[in-house]
Motif scaffolding. Structure first.
Motif, mmCIF file in Angstrom:
data_model
loop_
_atom_site.group_PDB
_atom_site.id
_atom_site.type_symbol
_atom_site.label_atom_id
_atom_site.label_comp_id
_atom_site.label_asym_id
_atom_site.label_seq_id
_atom_site.Cartn_x
_atom_site.Cartn_y
_atom_site.Cartn_z
ATOM 1 N N VAL A 110 0.866 -1.175 0.000
ATOM 2 C CA VAL A 110 0.000 0.000 0.000
ATOM 3 C C VAL A 110 0.901 1.223 0.000
ATOM 4 O O VAL A 110 1.696 1.408 0.918
ATOM 5 N N ILE A 139 3.197 -1.217 4.067
ATOM 6 C CA ILE A 139 2.493 0.067 4.006
ATOM 7 C C ILE A 139 3.545 1.157 3.979
ATOM 8 O O ILE A 139 4.335 1.291 4.910
ATOM 9 N N VAL A 166 -0.822 6.829 9.568
ATOM 10 C CA VAL A 166 -1.474 5.535 9.430
ATOM 11 C C VAL A 166 -2.117 5.231 10.773
ATOM 12 O O VAL A 166 -1.445 5.217 11.801
ATOM 13 N N ILE A 203 5.365 -0.957 8.451
ATOM 14 C CA ILE A 203 4.727 0.332 8.203
ATOM 15 C C ILE A 203 5.786 1.423 8.203
ATOM 16 O O ILE A 203 6.584 1.526 9.132
#
Length: 185
Positions: free
Chosen positions: A66, A82, A89, A101
């Motif tokens: 993502v 991510i 986030v 992340i």
């Protein structure tokens, strides 16, 4: 001289036409130049506040990478990676993330398994759980949150940390003193 039988605005010369009330239609509304939005202001990205936030709902499952340039709220499942530099986030209460992340700010309300690299801060809220290493300038772990992993506190622009704090804790109500020490660093 005025007589009560005659209307007040009647002319002194009698006339056989009935008196009609004067009606005027107002001109159509046109906003003033200050009230009219300008095309340049409406279309320029500088005038827009970056409140855009994408949402992954409860029933959605995302597998893969993502990336993007807006903040992300995750209430579903994400597996992969991510990468949202400069954005936030948020893993919602129903969110389950198995991913690394990378973002400016990460807020954990649900479950995260993976490493977090935040350019600013990481917040693990009381109902959140994080299993993985954290690299950030600031970290906050609320009372009752679960955390298992390592922490690197880095100053802005710092490649290698001068102060390295490696901890492996489960922070719960009984361990809130350890969490407070980590926040104070």
């Amino acid at each position: 001289m005025w007589k009560p039988n005659q209307p007040a605005n009647a002319s002194s010369t009698p006339n056989n036409e009935p008196i009609r009330p004067v009606t005027s239609t107002p001109p159509p509304f046109e906003p003033t130049p200050a009230a009219r939005p300008s095309v340049a202001a409406a279309s320029s990205p500088a005038s827009q506040v970056s409140t855009d936030q994408a949402t992954i709902g409860k029933s959605l499952v995302v597998k893969g990478e993502v990336t993007g340039s807006e903040s992300l709220y995750i209430d579903g499942k994400v597996e992969g990676a991510i990468n949202l530099p400069g954005n936030r986030v948020t893993v919602g209460r129903n969110g389950q993330v198995s991913a690394n992340i990378s973002a400016r700010e990460v807020v954990v309300l649900g479950k995260v398994k993976g490493n977090i690299n935040a350019s600013d801060r990481v917040d693990i809220r009381s109902e959140g759980a994080l299993t993985g290493d954290v690299i950030a300038q600031r970290i906050s772990i609320e009372d009752g949150a679960f955390f298992k992993g390592g922490i690197d506190i880095r100053k802005p622009g710092q490649e290698k940390p001068t102060l390295e704090t490696k901890t492996t804790n489960s922070v719960a109500s009984t361990n809130s003193v350890d969490a407070a020490r980590v926040v104070a660093v």
